[in-house]
Design a protein around this motif. Structure first.
Motif: not given
Lengths: 792, 162
Positions: A28, A123, B24-25, B28, B31-33, B37-38, B40-41, B79
């Motif tokens: 990852g 969003y 929020m998904l 996301d 990954r974003d919060e 990032t491992g 993947h979308v 991770e």
């Protein structure tokens, strides 16, 4: 006596070495474009056309503009300073199209970007997109290539005289006379529907503005970083000192990330204008409807042959559905012309004539997709070959053996002008024949009660690692034939190998390291392969067209050999011997059978840091830069065999076996080569049995999710069997041939022949792919109708 | 719509108390919060499986879950499997068998394999192919992935038979 044994340097080329890139990708820690996050990064979303062909009457952005978190809303007029994207070509009868980065006045396919919204996060950007209203005045459309090719069809571009944007003829010998005089003729209409790449990573771009240098870096999920740098730089007026393109980890491309896209131009332009980093990541629906598509061709073809099954003449008429715009840089001619170029295949066919037309339709532009044109060419020809065999009662292997170019006939120029060099045409066929144990299958084939079993062969040849003498796409004014590499030993003795090519899954970090390690005499893990950063190399285009093993591998061989000359010269001075006495291996530099030996850190210290051991003039930088151009290219060949069984009740087509015998020259890493063949074959299976981009009569895409556009899963792909033939190594450095696309080229035709064989008792031919149970049902019903009518 | 909701979740043995937007998904959020990032979308509609994570040990699609649905759960992402220098057995098997190329679908496959190895007999390649068929790989043609899983099953069954 050990002192008389010749020294043999350890071999890494040909070893199934575990990949060097895997540790980050498995944990990852990969660095994909969508993973990037930088301060004040703004996020882009698009409003895309929901009409196939329409005039834009009005765009209402008022509500969107005032939404909290929206940074800006942009339409075509906001990008008036950017020239339209247009793909030039020197090809005769080619008419370039002009594609604005956002639709201006007209939309020409569903999915074309119309409005760009920049916001603090994705969003909010999508919230704003939902508030935008676009009024369209739909125009009449000709959705299929056939309809669009009619001179009276509505024109997609008012600036063009017709929808036919490219046409070309091929002529060798006297085809018409030869066909008229031939003992036998077989003909057919063959077609493939549109496909799209479906890399699992959707397209993604992050343009990072670096205020300290007033410079822009585009992190792009592309497989052509050099081309993107050069062209976006030209469009925005930025040279390499202000603009670079970086591709770290790219999650597959298969050609879909191998063209210039409007979205990446917009990302760069906005970041540059606003002095703020901008990110765009497409979602899957956008990726399916607004990435390049491929394989939408119809071919009408005739093969003439004598009573012994020797081919005499081939005639083909090819119609390509190229979509709304001629794509940059490959042009609309890429795919349909490639069908004609490769149509004569690996056979002796003295007379050849072909006509090609590429026609604009209100669909996404076609671009490269694994195989490019050749899956269609091979489908048409190999179906004709099987039809010829059944006309004469010959076996599929017999007729191929009678016509395949023999070892002593190379080099052989086929009717389209392509020259085949020695490759294992016959050896692959024989290996395939041996592998499938035909006799054991005959009984099963004969019994049609439980299952309809069929077997199909497809032989083909392809040109890989194409040098500068041949444009990858016809008339394209761009050198895709050369690659540059810099190999250096730094002051710590570590080896860096910098390439302009980049990897999107090809394992180049490992395979190029294997080449450098073997040539230099170090371990593969000692070599740091650096790639995919346009600021590190003067020129390079990317990884596509099965070129990187041949051209990238070739320049790795040449550059490392040149570096080794420098290393040996320094060591010879140190030891007081001749350079030719020096050997290297396992990270050591030595004179065999003596005590003279140092390692790479030591020679680096002596050259760079030690000011007394070597005379000043001998302290040369241990770095070499070379460029390699194969001028023409190498010939890769293969035979694929498919065995299918069809359930007479459900008409489910099960692919039971798929066997590949291929000659890609010297294997750099057998595991990697197998993986490439497997992946290509799986895409060929998808093209043959599953994947079908459908559009309705109004040009609406109706397969815009992965539930509707079905790519193969592990349940549809059988165990794949691959045998490698090394008939005779080509003379390019390393002896490598390209092989990344071959799997997709052979499998569709082999499967079409196998399904046709399974249906032989019904007299049904499969000439259009994909073939699915419902299409099969329709073919059977049609055939029954014919029989009923003839009985009346 | 924009009110924040409190979520308590344990991810790779680390406890997080966070406020997120209800819409929020989960993908996301990770990954974003959280910067994980491992995961993947690949499709955002639950077909490709690239975003597969373990929720209380079961494989789920993080693109079909909201972050607030993770409240109170134990989550494992790629991770949490193994590190670059010391990989988990599943990761090592994928490497040995060259079961990945571009690597984008790989984290999803690894989490799925983690789940099915613990849950299913996987006695034949057909069973393995069936169990993997919810994850799409566009690079490998699955052959090497099946081989990697086969080797893991062999390893597992030797251990449990003793």
């Amino acid at each position: 006596m050990t002192d008389t044994l010749p020294y043999i340097r350890p071999k890494y080329i040909g070893q199934s070495i575990q990949r060097l890139e895997d540790s980050r990708l498995l944990t990852g820690r990969g660095r994909y474009t969508a993973d990037r996050k930088v301060p004040r990064m703004a996020h882009l979303a698009f409003v895309r056309s929901d009409q196939a062909y329409a005039r834009i009457c009005n765009i209402d952005t008022e509500e969107a503009k005032v939404l909290t978190g929206v940074i800006g809303v942009f339409t075509a007029s906001d990008f008036a300073h950017i020239p339209d994207i247009t793909a030039p070509s020197k090809m005769l009868n080619y008419h370039a199209t002009f594609c604005p980065v956002l639709a201006r006045d007209f939309v020409r396919y569903v999915g074309e970007p119309v409005v760009a919204i920049l916001a603090v996060n994705r969003y909010v950007a999508e919230d704003a997109a939902a508030l935008i209203e676009v009024d369209y005045d739909p125009r009449d459309v000709a959705v299929t290539a056939r309809a669009a090719s009619d001179p009276t069809a509505p024109r997609l571009h008012d600036s063009l005289e017709s929808n036919t944007v490219c046409s070309r003829q091929f002529l060798a010998g006297d085809c018409a006379t030869a066909i008229d005089a031939a003992a036998h003729v077989v003909s057919g209409q063959f077609s493939m529907t549109r496909k799209t790449s479906v890399s699992i990573e959707p397209r993604a771009y992050v343009a990072e503005y670096e205020s300290d240098k007033d410079m822009l870096t585009l992190h792009s999920a592309t497989n052509i970083p050099g081309i993107v740098r050069d062209e976006i730089g030209r469009l925005l007026g930025l040279r390499g000192n202000k603009f670079r393109v970086v591709t770290a980890d790219v999650g597959g491309s298969f050609g879909g990330k191998g063209s210039l896209y409007p979205e990446e131009v917009i990302v760069c332009d906005l970041a540059w204008r606003l002095e703020r980093s901008v990110k765009y990541v497409s979602d899957r629906m956008e990726d399916i409807i607004a990435s390049s598509q491929a394989f939408g061709e119809e071919v009408e073809a005739t093969l003439a042959f004598d009573e012994n099954g020797h081919f005499i003449a081939l005639k083909a008429d090819i119609l390509g559905d190229i979509g709304a715009y001629s794509i940059y840089p490959w042009t609309a001619a890429l795919e349909p012309v490639q069908v004609a170029s490769f149509m004569p295949g690996p056979y002796r066919i003295p007379h050849y004539s072909a006509t090609v037309r590429g026609v604009c339709t209100p669909k996404p532009p076609t671009g490269p997709y694994r195989g490019v044109g050749r899956p269609m060419a091979v489908l048409a020809l190999e179906r004709l070959v099987d039809k010829a065999a059944s006309t004469l009662g010959l076996s599929p292997t017999d007729i191929r053996r009678r016509n395949l170019i023999k070892a002593d006939e190379f080099p052989h120029r086929i009717g389209s002008g392509i020259i085949w060099n020695r490759s294992g045409f016959h050896e692959c066929l024989t290996a395939a024949e041996d592998a499938v144990a035909l006799t054991a299958l005959q009984a099963e084939r004969a019994d049609r009660t439980e299952k309809w079993v069929g077997i199909g062969f497809a032989s083909y040849a392809e040109l890989t690692g194409i040098g500068s003498r041949i444009a990858v796409a016809p008339g394209m004014p761009m050198n895709t034939g050369a690659e540059t590499a810099t190999i250096r030993i730094d002051a710590t003795g570590a080896i860096s190998a910098v390439f302009a090519i980049s990897s999107h899954g090809q394992s180049l970090e490992t395979t190029l390291a294997q080449i450098v390690a073997e040539e230099l005499g170090v371990l593969p893990e000692d070599v740091n392969v650096i790639q995919g950063d346009t600021s590190l190399t003067p020129h390079g285009t990317g990884t596509y067209a099965s070129r990187s093993a041949v051209i990238g591998g070739g320049v790795a061989v040449n550059a490392t050999r040149a570096l080794l000359v420098k290393v040996k010269r320094v060591a010879a001075t140190l030891f007081g011997v001749k350079p030719s006495d020096i050997q290297t291996g396992n990270g050591n530099i030595f004179v065999p059978n003596t005590n003279y030996s140092i390692d790479f850190p030591e020679i680096a210290r002596v050259v760079y840091s030690d000011m007394s051991t070597l005379p000043q003039e001998a302290r040369v930088t241990l770095e070499v830069q070379e460029t390699y151009d194969p001028i023409f290219g190498t010939t890769t060949s293969a035979t694929h065999v498919a065995i299918v069984e069809i359930d007479p009740e459900t008409l489910y087509i099960k692919l039971r076996r798929l066997f590949v015998a291929e000659d890609c020259g010297r294997l750099i890493n057998p595991l990697v080569v197998d993986g490439q063949v497997h992946g290509g074959v799986a895409q060929g299976i998808g093209a043959a049995l599953l994947e079908d981009l459908k559009f309705d009569d109004a040009g609406q895409p109706i397969t815009a999710t992965l539930a509707d556009y079905r790519v193969p899963t592990s349940a549809e792909v059988p165990d794949l069997e691959v045998v490698h033939i090394e008939a005779e190594l080509p003379d390019n450095p390393g002896g490598f041939r390209g092989m990344g696309e071959g799997g997709t080229i052979g499998a569709p035709a082999a499967i079409a022949n196998a399904v046709t064989d399974a249906l032989s008792h019904l007299g049904i031919e499969v000439n259009a792919l994909p073939i699915t149970p419902s299409k099969l049902h329709a073919l059977i019903a049609l055939r029954q109708d014919e029989i009923d009518r003839s009985n009346e | 719509m924009n009110g924040m909701t409190h979520v308590t979740v344990t991810i790779n043995n680390e406890r997080h108390d966070v406020k997120v937007e209800p819409r929020m998904l989960a993908a996301d959020f990770l990954r974003d919060e959280l910067g994980l990032t491992g995961t993947h979308v690949g499709c955002e509609h639950g077909v490709c499986g690239a975003c597969t994570i373990l929720l209380n040990g079961a494989s789920v699609r993080s693109c079909l879950l909201l972050a607030i649905q993770l409240d109170g759960a134990e989550i494992q992402t790629v991770e949490g499997l193994g590190g670059v220098r010391e990989m988990h057995r599943i990761q090592a098997a994928f490497r040995e068998h060259h079961a990945l190329q571009c690597g984008f679908c790989t984290p999803g496959f690894l989490m799925t394999v983690h789940d099915i190895l613990g849950r299913l007999p996987l006695r034949s390649d057909e069973e393995i192919r069936d169990a993997l068929s919810g994850n799409i790989c566009r690079c490998t043609g699955y052959d090497h992935i099946v081989k990697a899983v086969r080797s893991l099953v062999t390893e597992r069954d030797k251990v449990t038979n003793q």
